[in-house]
Design a protein around this motif. Structure first.
Motif, PDB file in Angstrom:
ATOM      1  N   SER A 170       0.830  -1.210   0.000  1.00  0.00           N
ATOM      2  CA  SER A 170       0.000   0.000   0.000  1.00  0.00           C
ATOM      3  C   SER A 170       0.860   1.252   0.000  1.00  0.00           C
ATOM      4  CB  SER A 170      -0.910  -0.004   1.235  1.00  0.00           C
ATOM      5  OG  SER A 170      -1.610  -1.223   1.361  1.00  0.00           O
ATOM      6  N   ALA A 171       1.946   1.212  -0.758  1.00  0.00           N
ATOM      7  CA  ALA A 171       2.963   2.260  -0.674  1.00  0.00           C
ATOM      8  C   ALA A 171       2.425   3.653  -0.955  1.00  0.00           C
ATOM      9  CB  ALA A 171       4.107   1.944  -1.635  1.00  0.00           C
ATOM     10  N   ASP A 172       1.386   3.761  -1.770  1.00  0.00           N
ATOM     11  CA  ASP A 172       0.879   5.070  -2.159  1.00  0.00           C
ATOM     12  C   ASP A 172      -0.331   5.514  -1.339  1.00  0.00           C
ATOM     13  OD1 ASP A 172       2.817   5.262  -4.167  1.00  0.00           O
ATOM     14  OD2 ASP A 172       1.555   4.156  -5.587  1.00  0.00           O
ATOM     15  N   LEU A 173      -0.742   4.723  -0.382  1.00  0.00           N
ATOM     16  CA  LEU A 173      -1.921   5.076   0.398  1.00  0.00           C
ATOM     17  C   LEU A 173      -1.548   5.958   1.590  1.00  0.00           C
ATOM     18  CD1 LEU A 173      -3.978   1.747   0.506  1.00  0.00           C
ATOM     19  CD2 LEU A 173      -4.269   3.713  -1.014  1.00  0.00           C
ATOM     20  N   PRO A 174      -2.412   6.915   1.946  1.00  0.00           N
ATOM     21  CA  PRO A 174      -2.151   7.789   3.094  1.00  0.00           C
ATOM     22  C   PRO A 174      -2.535   7.098   4.412  1.00  0.00           C
ATOM     23  CG  PRO A 174      -4.181   8.464   2.014  1.00  0.00           C
ATOM     24  CD  PRO A 174      -3.619   7.338   1.200  1.00  0.00           C
ATOM     25  N   VAL A 175      -1.627   6.286   4.916  1.00  0.00           N
ATOM     26  CA  VAL A 175      -1.848   5.526   6.146  1.00  0.00           C
ATOM     27  C   VAL A 175      -0.748   5.872   7.144  1.00  0.00           C
ATOM     28  CG1 VAL A 175      -2.016   3.221   7.170  1.00  0.00           C
ATOM     29  CG2 VAL A 175      -2.895   3.627   4.852  1.00  0.00           C
ATOM     30  N   LEU A 176      -1.135   6.092   8.382  1.00  0.00           N
ATOM     31  CA  LEU A 176      -0.178   6.292   9.465  1.00  0.00           C
ATOM     32  C   LEU A 176      -0.512   5.331  10.600  1.00  0.00           C
ATOM     33  CD1 LEU A 176       0.264  10.173   9.663  1.00  0.00           C
ATOM     34  CD2 LEU A 176       2.008   8.491   9.022  1.00  0.00           C
ATOM     35  N   VAL A 177       0.528   4.793  11.243  1.00  0.00           N
ATOM     36  CA  VAL A 177       0.352   3.759  12.262  1.00  0.00           C
ATOM     37  C   VAL A 177       0.804   4.281  13.622  1.00  0.00           C
ATOM     38  CG1 VAL A 177       0.943   1.412  12.952  1.00  0.00           C
ATOM     39  CG2 VAL A 177       0.745   1.974  10.516  1.00  0.00           C
ATOM     40  N   LEU A 178      -0.106   4.293  14.564  1.00  0.00           N
ATOM     41  CA  LEU A 178       0.201   4.676  15.936  1.00  0.00           C
ATOM     42  C   LEU A 178       1.061   3.591  16.591  1.00  0.00           C
ATOM     43  CD1 LEU A 178      -3.326   5.981  16.983  1.00  0.00           C
ATOM     44  CD2 LEU A 178      -1.296   7.379  16.527  1.00  0.00           C
ATOM     45  N   PRO A 179       1.723   3.890  17.719  1.00  0.00           N
ATOM     46  CA  PRO A 179       2.542   2.878  18.398  1.00  0.00           C
ATOM     47  C   PRO A 179       1.731   1.638  18.786  1.00  0.00           C
ATOM     48  CG  PRO A 179       3.063   5.057  19.246  1.00  0.00           C
ATOM     49  CD  PRO A 179       1.861   5.220  18.345  1.00  0.00           C
ATOM     50  N   THR A 180       2.283   0.479  18.497  1.00  0.00           N
ATOM     51  CA  THR A 180       1.620  -0.781  18.842  1.00  0.00           C
ATOM     52  C   THR A 180       1.459  -0.904  20.345  1.00  0.00           C
ATOM     53  OG1 THR A 180       2.566  -1.868  16.906  1.00  0.00           O
ATOM     54  CG2 THR A 180       1.745  -3.292  18.667  1.00  0.00           C
ATOM     55  N   GLN A 181       0.262  -1.273  20.765  1.00  0.00           N
ATOM     56  CA  GLN A 181      -0.015  -1.525  22.179  1.00  0.00           C
ATOM     57  C   GLN A 181       0.251  -3.013  22.448  1.00  0.00           C
ATOM     58  OE1 GLN A 181      -0.889   1.409  24.086  1.00  0.00           O
ATOM     59  NE2 GLN A 181      -0.044   1.959  22.094  1.00  0.00           N
ATOM     60  N   THR A 182       1.360  -3.292  23.113  1.00  0.00           N
ATOM     61  CA  THR A 182       1.828  -4.673  23.238  1.00  0.00           C
ATOM     62  C   THR A 182       1.265  -5.405  24.450  1.00  0.00           C
ATOM     63  OG1 THR A 182       3.808  -3.945  24.418  1.00  0.00           O
ATOM     64  CG2 THR A 182       3.970  -4.145  22.025  1.00  0.00           C
ATOM     65  N   VAL A 183       0.571  -4.702  25.326  1.00  0.00           N
ATOM     66  CA  VAL A 183      -0.114  -5.340  26.453  1.00  0.00           C
ATOM     67  C   VAL A 183      -1.581  -4.986  26.357  1.00  0.00           C
ATOM     68  CG1 VAL A 183      -0.332  -5.527  28.968  1.00  0.00           C
ATOM     69  CG2 VAL A 183       1.928  -5.221  27.918  1.00  0.00           C
ATOM     70  N   GLY A 184      -2.432  -5.995  26.395  1.00  0.00           N
ATOM     71  CA  GLY A 184      -3.860  -5.767  26.283  1.00  0.00           C
ATOM     72  C   GLY A 184      -4.622  -6.529  27.349  1.00  0.00           C
ATOM     73  N   LEU A 185      -5.770  -7.078  26.961  1.00  0.00           N
ATOM     74  CA  LEU A 185      -6.626  -7.810  27.890  1.00  0.00           C
ATOM     75  C   LEU A 185      -6.372  -9.310  27.728  1.00  0.00           C
ATOM     76  CD1 LEU A 185      -8.920  -7.839  29.973  1.00  0.00           C
ATOM     77  CD2 LEU A 185     -10.536  -7.834  28.053  1.00  0.00           C
ATOM     78  N   SER A 186      -5.634  -9.881  28.672  1.00  0.00           N
ATOM     79  CA  SER A 186      -5.238 -11.292  28.594  1.00  0.00           C
ATOM     80  C   SER A 186      -5.625 -12.052  29.857  1.00  0.00           C
ATOM     81  CB  SER A 186      -3.725 -11.400  28.358  1.00  0.00           C
ATOM     82  OG  SER A 186      -3.366 -10.809  27.141  1.00  0.00           O
ATOM     83  N   SER A 187      -6.777 -11.717  30.414  1.00  0.00           N
ATOM     84  CA  SER A 187      -7.197 -12.304  31.688  1.00  0.00           C
ATOM     85  C   SER A 187      -7.222 -13.822  31.661  1.00  0.00           C
ATOM     86  CB  SER A 187      -8.594 -11.783  32.063  1.00  0.00           C
ATOM     87  OG  SER A 187      -8.629 -10.382  32.083  1.00  0.00           O
ATOM     88  N   GLU A 188      -7.589 -14.411  30.516  1.00  0.00           N
ATOM     89  CA  GLU A 188      -7.746 -15.866  30.429  1.00  0.00           C
ATOM     90  C   GLU A 188      -6.418 -16.612  30.459  1.00  0.00           C
ATOM     91  OE1 GLU A 188      -7.868 -14.487  26.043  1.00  0.00           O
ATOM     92  OE2 GLU A 188      -8.136 -13.666  28.056  1.00  0.00           O
ATOM     93  N   HIS A 189      -5.306 -15.878  30.403  1.00  0.00           N
ATOM     94  CA  HIS A 189      -3.986 -16.512  30.383  1.00  0.00           C
ATOM     95  C   HIS A 189      -3.180 -16.264  31.655  1.00  0.00           C
ATOM     96  CE1 HIS A 189      -4.515 -17.579  26.186  1.00  0.00           C
ATOM     97  NE2 HIS A 189      -4.934 -16.349  25.970  1.00  0.00           N
ATOM     98  N   MET A 190      -3.792 -15.665  32.660  1.00  0.00           N
ATOM     99  CA  MET A 190      -3.010 -15.187  33.797  1.00  0.00           C
ATOM    100  C   MET A 190      -2.579 -16.276  34.776  1.00  0.00           C
ATOM    101  SD  MET A 190      -2.372 -12.224  32.988  1.00  0.00           S
ATOM    102  CE  MET A 190      -1.454 -11.823  34.468  1.00  0.00           C
ATOM    103  N   ASN A 191      -3.012 -17.504  34.574  1.00  0.00           N
ATOM    104  CA  ASN A 191      -2.506 -18.605  35.402  1.00  0.00           C
ATOM    105  C   ASN A 191      -1.223 -19.197  34.832  1.00  0.00           C
ATOM    106  OD1 ASN A 191      -4.453 -18.404  37.381  1.00  0.00           O
ATOM    107  ND2 ASN A 191      -5.819 -19.908  36.443  1.00  0.00           N
ATOM    108  N   PHE A 192      -0.699 -18.582  33.775  1.00  0.00           N
ATOM    109  CA  PHE A 192       0.569 -19.004  33.181  1.00  0.00           C
ATOM    110  C   PHE A 192       1.603 -17.906  33.391  1.00  0.00           C
ATOM    111  CE2 PHE A 192      -2.614 -21.475  31.001  1.00  0.00           C
ATOM    112  CZ  PHE A 192      -2.009 -22.707  30.774  1.00  0.00           C
ATOM    113  N   ALA A 193       2.769 -18.301  33.853  1.00  0.00           N
ATOM    114  CA  ALA A 193       3.830 -17.337  34.150  1.00  0.00           C
ATOM    115  C   ALA A 193       4.188 -16.503  32.928  1.00  0.00           C
ATOM    116  CB  ALA A 193       5.073 -18.072  34.654  1.00  0.00           C
ATOM    117  N   GLY A 194       4.389 -15.224  33.161  1.00  0.00           N
ATOM    118  CA  GLY A 194       4.835 -14.325  32.108  1.00  0.00           C
ATOM    119  C   GLY A 194       3.743 -13.521  31.443  1.00  0.00           C
ATOM    120  N   SER A 195       2.510 -14.010  31.491  1.00  0.00           N
ATOM    121  CA  SER A 195       1.409 -13.286  30.855  1.00  0.00           C
ATOM    122  C   SER A 195       1.184 -11.954  31.563  1.00  0.00           C
ATOM    123  CB  SER A 195       0.126 -14.114  30.897  1.00  0.00           C
ATOM    124  OG  SER A 195       0.271 -15.308  30.167  1.00  0.00           O
ATOM    125  N   LEU A 196       0.910 -10.928  30.763  1.00  0.00           N
ATOM    126  CA  LEU A 196       0.634  -9.591  31.287  1.00  0.00           C
ATOM    127  C   LEU A 196      -0.759  -9.173  30.842  1.00  0.00           C
ATOM    128  CD1 LEU A 196       4.005  -7.808  30.336  1.00  0.00           C
ATOM    129  CD2 LEU A 196       3.426  -8.905  32.521  1.00  0.00           C
TER     130      LEU A 196
END
Length: 259
Positions: free
Chosen positions: A60-86
């Motif tokens: 999409s090289a010619d399209l007017p698109v801008l990307v905000l910073p990736t949000q790398t931590v979200g809603l992961s409640s279902e994984h919180m019984n495993f070490a490392g999940s945020l």
């Protein structure tokens, strides 16, 4: 890697002001940092989301698109019984992501795509798009990378249905995008207990009228679900190309919507 050409954060203030003077699509990528079984890293959702996004932008090289910073931590409640999940809380996800859209809107952005890489937060993304539309008066679209589809005859119908997490699709994509992060010897066919629990049901089942909330270990004690042992790099490349083309098409269609 996403080209600086498309990155909001790579611009200076004057460049953003100039860009926002003309119609642009502003993408907010939201991902997760959570367990993906014994064979994939915590970064899996982020790696896959950014990989698909990067390939789509290259188309999409010619399209007017801008990307905000990736949000790398979200809603992961279902994984919180495993070490490392945020995780954040649903309320904090909604509030913080809305603040980002609000900030970009103050700079002049009027057309947003919330691009989600984690299935556990699709409801938050839908609420976020609605809030942006109702409170900011902007055009707000949301999409999950899984909704970008799969190439024909690469993944079986069974795997499409049950391979929810760290299965064949995600493993194949990681083998194509970040092979050094995949522990091949720890892949397995991670069966889903939901299939056996609901196989005789008509309403409370996959694709039925009702669903039940689950934690990752409810589906498989490993934290993964799906035939990861059947994944290959070649499958990953095919899926990546398919989803990148679909996303590039979505960019074009989103830019046609009135604000």
């Amino acid at each position: 890697m996403i080209s600086d050409k498309f990155l909001w954060a790579s611009k200076n203030s004057a460049e953003i002001a100039v860009a926002m003077a003309s119609p642009h699509l502003v993408v907010l990528p939201v991902a997760a940092t959570e367990q993906h079984g014994p064979h994939l890293p915590l970064s899996t959702d982020t790696d896959i989301l950014e990989g698909i996004l990067s390939h789509a932008l290259a188309l999409s090289a010619d399209l007017p698109v801008l990307v905000l910073p990736t949000q790398t931590v979200g809603l992961s409640s279902e994984h919180m019984n495993f070490a490392g999940s945020l995780t954040l809380t649903p309320e904090l996800c909604l509030a913080s992501w809305f603040s980002l859209l609000q900030s970009a809107n103050k700079a002049g952005a009027k057309r947003f795509l919330i691009l989600n890489g984690h299935g556990g937060q699709t409801s938050v993304c839908e609420l976020l798009a609605g809030r942006a539309r109702f409170e900011l008066g902007v055009q707000a679209i949301w999409s999950h990378v899984d909704g970008l589809g799969l190439p024909k005859d690469v993944i079986s119908d069974q795997e499409r249905r049950i391979g929810l997490h760290a299965g064949q699709v995600e493993t194949a994509l990681m083998m194509a995008l970040q092979p050094q992060r995949v522990q091949l010897d720890k892949r397995a066919d991670f069966a889903s207990t939901r299939e056996s629990l609901t196989q005789n049901n008509t309403q409370l089942r996959s694709g039925g009228a009702a669903r039940y909330a689950w934690r990752a270990e409810d589906l498989n004690q490993s934290g993964a679900v799906g035939a990861a042992n059947k994944a290959s790099k070649e499958q990953g490349v095919a899926i990546l190309n398919h989803r990148a083309k679909s996303l590039a098409q979505l960019f074009e269609e989103a830019l046609q919507l009135p604000t």
